[in-house]
Each structure stands twice: as structure tokens, then as C-alpha cells.
Design a protein around this motif. Structure first.
Motif: not given
Length: 344
Positions: A50-61
């Protein structure tokens, strides 16, 4: 992470194949600081995913970067972070940190840059309706005076083991987990071996299934568990009181076969760790990751959403970003927040 709260570490998967998380939109006015994907440690259990998915979405977008993740076990991934193969580890359990991380930290190759959450818990639980009842479900209090592990001998019949009449049943971790050793030591030290069976489910899934079944049916059950997890998010549980945490006594529980003293498990602090070359190369991303902060209750709530709706971590991340803007917008500058909102 470095290791999970005792037994939770055994939920790891061992795969080492790359996975790619593709966002729906790339922020057009963002410029990434590095010219390669930001690599995450793919610790294969729900909260880390879950934390990976949140951080990755913010970093990508939000920052216009590409991201990737390498799934695997704790030690290889932490070793990889020290070598520079991994950039970010979203969960490092500070109170039970792996030697691989300690060595990399001492060598100056990695750093802990912020606290993800500081209230991770584990202990012995009963459903709250056992003590308080549940008027909406027509459940009367079964043990209104149950507060502590010292009270358990009085409630053997309430938690009766169907396979061993006359004894209560304590749901321990599966054999081989660190928490199984700790809990077995506690049963001995609390003088409960004669009155309770030490029941070890075959898997973590079997343990959570037994807990879920009892809660859904409104039945009494005595069990060990930890948070943040979907179990803690879905089911109202009460942690039984134990002697205040003592590190020396707790360490003895893991080492001795017949300890005479026991103590509560520690409340753990979970940090975010990064490779130091990445830290130097991406100061804006480091600012974001340093400000990234959640809580046991918040993560358990998101994991419960994921469990109830059979969603993937990426879906739970989107749900979190839509439902909790007051949380994540404090982690990033205004222009990054706008980029993230546009992608949602």
C-alpha cells in the motif's frame, strides 16, 4: 521495512521478478530529478504494498518520474538498498531492524529519513464485544471484568478449546514465526499452560480466517495479532493488559525455552529508508519522503478497505488519495498536489 513485528515477517514472498506500476497520467509540467526509474523495495505484504503504491503514484504523477519495484524477501532487498539496486524502502521496523540494514547504515550507504508511522502494535486480543457487548448485534457482555492476561484463568470456559474440553484455546502464530516463540514463552511465564492450549494455525491466512470467523459470528476468541493490518482495521478488538514493555525480558522470551517473566510487546516505530546516492541525487523526492507520515489506524483502515472490496494496492492508493487529501497534501508542494489531483 527491516523486519515485521515478529510474526508478520513470515508473510513475505520470495519472488525476485520486476514489477512495474503504471500510472494513468504523467504530470506534464513536472521534471524528474533523475533520468531512471525510482526503484522501490517490493516487500510483499499488504501495508508495504500500500505505501509503495501511494508513494509511487505521487512520484510518477506529481514529480514526473518513472518508478519500479523489485519484489523479494527482507534481507536481499535491504542488502540491495545498500548496494544501490534499491532506492526506497517504505517500511523499516526500527525496533527489530535487520543486520543487513545496520551494516549498510554503518558503511554510510543508507539512511532513515523519516517516520512512516510510530504506533505499530502487537499483543493478545479479544473481540471488544466479549467485554462490552454489542447492542446492535444483540450480544451481551461475556466477560465484563476481563482486562488483563492475569484474568484469563477465570475465563477458560469462555474460550474453551473444542478439541481439549476443560482448557481454553489461545490462537498463537504459526510454528516457525518469531511471535510463536514469544507467545509460547508468555503462556509459560503467565502460568497459562495448564489452562490454555497453545494452538498454532498452519498459516497466517488460517489465523486471520479464524479471527474473522469468530468476529462475524459474535463468538469469543483469544488471539495474538498485530497492526497495521486489515484484521485490525475491520474488527473492533481489545488488547489485554500485560506488564509494561521491558526490552531485556522481551529478548529473553525469544531466546529461552521456559522463561519465568514476560512483558508486553513493544510499540514499534516504522521509518522510511533510502540509498544515500539516491538521497543526494533527488533532494525534492527526499523532502516528500521525509514528510510522508501515516498511522497504524489510518493504514489499517486502508487495508480493511482493500480487503473488503478485494482491491489491489494501487486501487487502495487511489482511494486514499481521493479520501484523505488533508493527510497527503501536507507532504508535497502545492504544484505537486495539483498534478496528483489532476491524475486522480
Amino acid at each position: 521495512m527491516t523486519t515485521l513485528p515478529t510474526g508478520a515477517a513470515m508473510l513475505m514472498a520470495a519472488g525476485l521478478a520486476f514489477t512495474t506500476f503504471t500510472s494513468t497520467a504523467q504530470a506534464q509540467d513536472a521534471s524528474c530529478e533523475i533520468d531512471r526509474p525510482v526503484m522501490f523495495a517490493g516487500l510483499n505484504y499488504d501495508s508495504a504494498l500500500f505505501h509503495n503504491a501511494v508513494a509511487r503514484f505521487i512520484i510518477e504523477n506529481g514529480y514526473g518520474c518513472k518508478t519500479d519495484a523489485l519484489p523479494g524477501e527482507v534481507v536481499p532487498l535491504l542488502t540491495g538498498t545498500g548496494k544501490g539496486d534499491i532506492d526506497v524502502v517504505m517500511e523499516l521496523w526500527r525496533d527489530n531492524i535487520a543486520e543487513a540494514w545496520t551494516k549498510a547504515e554503518e558503511s554510510g550507504n543508507v539512511s532513515q529519513i523519516g517516520v512512516n508511522f510510530d504506533d505499530a502494535v502487537e499483543g493478545w486480543y479479544v473481540p471488544s464485544y466479549v467485554i462490552k457487548g454489542d447492542a446492535e448485534r444483540g450480544i451481551e457482555p461475556m466477560a465484563p471484568d476481563l482486562k488483563s492476561v492475569d484474568d484469563l484463568p477465570k475465563y477458560v470456559e469462555l474460550f474453551e478449546d473444542a478439541e481439549e474440553p476443560g482448557k481454553g484455546r489461545f490462537y498463537n502464530c504459526p510454528s516457525g514465526w518469531v511471535c510463536e516463540k514469544v507467545n509460547s514463552g508468555k503462556l509459560a511465564a503467565y502460568g497459562l499452560n495448564d489452562s490454555y492450549t497453545n494452538f498454532r494455525p498452519g498459516t497466517g491466512a488460517a489465523l486471520s480466517a479464524a479471527i474473522a470467523s469468530a468476529h462475524k459470528r459474535g463468538k469469543p476468541i483469544l488471539y495474538y495479532y498485530w497492526g497495521p493490518t486489515w484484521v485490525m482495521g475491520l474488527y473492533d478488538s481489545t488488547r489485554l493488559e500485560e506488564p509494561a514493555y521491558d526490552k531485556e525480558i522481551f529478548d529473553a522470551l525469544k531466546a529461552e525455552d521456559n522463561p519465568t517473566k514476560a512483558t508486553a510487546s513493544p510499540q514499534s516505530t516504522v521509518t522510511i529508508g533510502v540509498n544515500n546516492d539516491f538521497k543526494k541525487a533527488a533532494p525534492n523526492l527526499i523532502k516528500f519522503l521525509t514528510k510522508y507520515e501515516t498511522s497504524n489506524a489510518l493504514v489499517s483502515e486502508m487495508l480493511a478497505y482493500m480487503q473488503e472490496n478485494e482491491e489491489k494496492p494501487e486501487d487502495a492508493a487511489r482511494y486514499f488519495l481521493k479520501q484523505k487529501p488533508e493527510v497527503w497534501k501536507s507532504w508535497v508542494p502545492e504544484n505537486v498536489a495539483k498534478n496528483v489531483e489532476s491524475a486522480l
